[in-house]
Design an enzyme around this catalytic site. Structure first.
Site, PDB file in Angstrom:
ATOM      1  N   ARG A 152       0.467  -0.858  -0.200  1.00  0.00           N
ATOM      2  CA  ARG A 152      -0.057  -0.277   0.043  1.00  0.00           C
ATOM      3  C   ARG A 152       1.032   1.221  -0.047  1.00  0.00           C
ATOM      4  NH1 ARG A 152      -4.265   0.094   4.455  1.00  0.00           N
ATOM      5  NH2 ARG A 152      -4.775   1.669   2.980  1.00  0.00           N
ATOM      6  N   CYS A 189      -0.919   6.732   8.813  1.00  0.00           N
ATOM      7  CA  CYS A 189      -1.295   5.113   8.349  1.00  0.00           C
ATOM      8  C   CYS A 189      -2.590   5.857   7.165  1.00  0.00           C
ATOM      9  CB  CYS A 189      -1.863   3.930   9.620  1.00  0.00           C
ATOM     10  SG  CYS A 189      -2.889   4.881  10.739  1.00  0.00           S
TER      11      CYS A 189
END
Length: 282
Positions: free
Chosen positions: A178, A238
């Site tokens: 990611r 995040c």
């Protein structure tokens, strides 16, 4: 005292009157799963706080997928849950400490230091033969008054200013694929904030799900801690400000309490069309 407490430590103290045990289990995509798991079985005396109902504000245009709760609203919810400024809080989940660490960070942000995360999580507690129950706890409301620590937080503008500042190190806590922009199963854009390095949050634990020793954590975060030792600032993010919290907690364990959380994180960053996006490694 260490910020991570063992199952044995909690078992020995679970009925002490100033201790509040908080079940933070949650599953992304199944918003009622944590509450259902709590109803089925939990640590005796534990209360339940839900990531999206209790520990986040409603989603809006900006702020990310799990916006920070309003401090006064959160303080009122903590009071209703029987948490006061004199409480010691132990949080647990069953997702590697991610959601328990969110509560840990929120309480620290509200000015409360006596908050800890139970090592390993609920399944390890249950499988270890420790007591469980399906009884709903009796909650006596308390009074929690927040005293905000604004310096624990970084907003989008702070992060944007840091892009041209070599004195700030950005850390992306998502998994490597990611971060690199190879896949993005949740958010509208793939990639990372330009200049950020990657440190996957699950690496704070070993293969058994137990938190790593300070020695191992120190080695793992050496690039970051060496930068902070030289006076650099660190901002952790995040996807939505949740899974960054174990990394923030690990750094606090190592004595680096000056680290900041970008609470809105990637999902907030990409809500501003003009913000740049990077892919690949840094």
């Amino acid at each position: 005292m260490d910020l991570i407490v063992s199952k044995k430590w909690l078992l020995a103290r679970m009925y002490e009157p100033d201790l509040v045990i908080v079940d933070c289990r949650f599953e992304l995509g199944r918003p009622t799963a944590g509450q259902e798991a709590f109803a089925q079985s939990h640590i005796p005396g534990a209360i339940y706080l839900d990531l999206e109902v209790d520990l986040s504000s409603p989603v809006s245009t900006h702020g990310g997928r799990h916006p920070l709760p309003d401090p006064d609203v959160l303080a009122k919810r903590l009071s209703q849950a029987g948490i006061s400024n004199n409480s010691r809080i132990v949080a647990y989940d069953d997702q590697g400490g991610m959601y328990a660490s969110r509560l840990w960070w929120l309480l620290r942000w509200l000015g409360h230091d006596s908050v800890y995360v139970m090592d390993e999580g609920f399944s390890a507690w249950k499988d270890g033969g420790y007591p469980i129950t399906d009884a709903q706890p009796t909650i006596i409301p308390a009074s929690f008054v927040p005293n905000l620590r604004h310096d624990m937080l970084a907003d989008m503008n702070k992060v944007k200013q840091s892009l041209s500042n070599p004195g700030v190190l950005l850390v992306d806590s998502r998994d490597a694929s990611r971060y690199a922009g190879e896949q993005e199963p949740i958010d509208a854009k793939a990639g990372h904030i330009p200049g950020a390095i990657n440190s996957f949050w699950k690496q704070v634990s070993d293969d058994s799900g137990a938190w790593k020793s300070d020695q191992l954590l120190s080695s793992q975060f050496s690039r970051l801690t060496e930068a902070m030792d030289k006076g650099q600032e660190a901002i952790i993010y995040c996807g939505s400000g949740v899974s960054a919290c174990p990394n923030v907690l690990a750094l606090h364990k190592l004595g680096y309490s000056q680290v900041k959380l970008y609470a809105g994180s990637w999902s907030d960053w990409i809500s501003y069309e003009e913000n740049p996006v990077a892919t690949g490694e840094e």
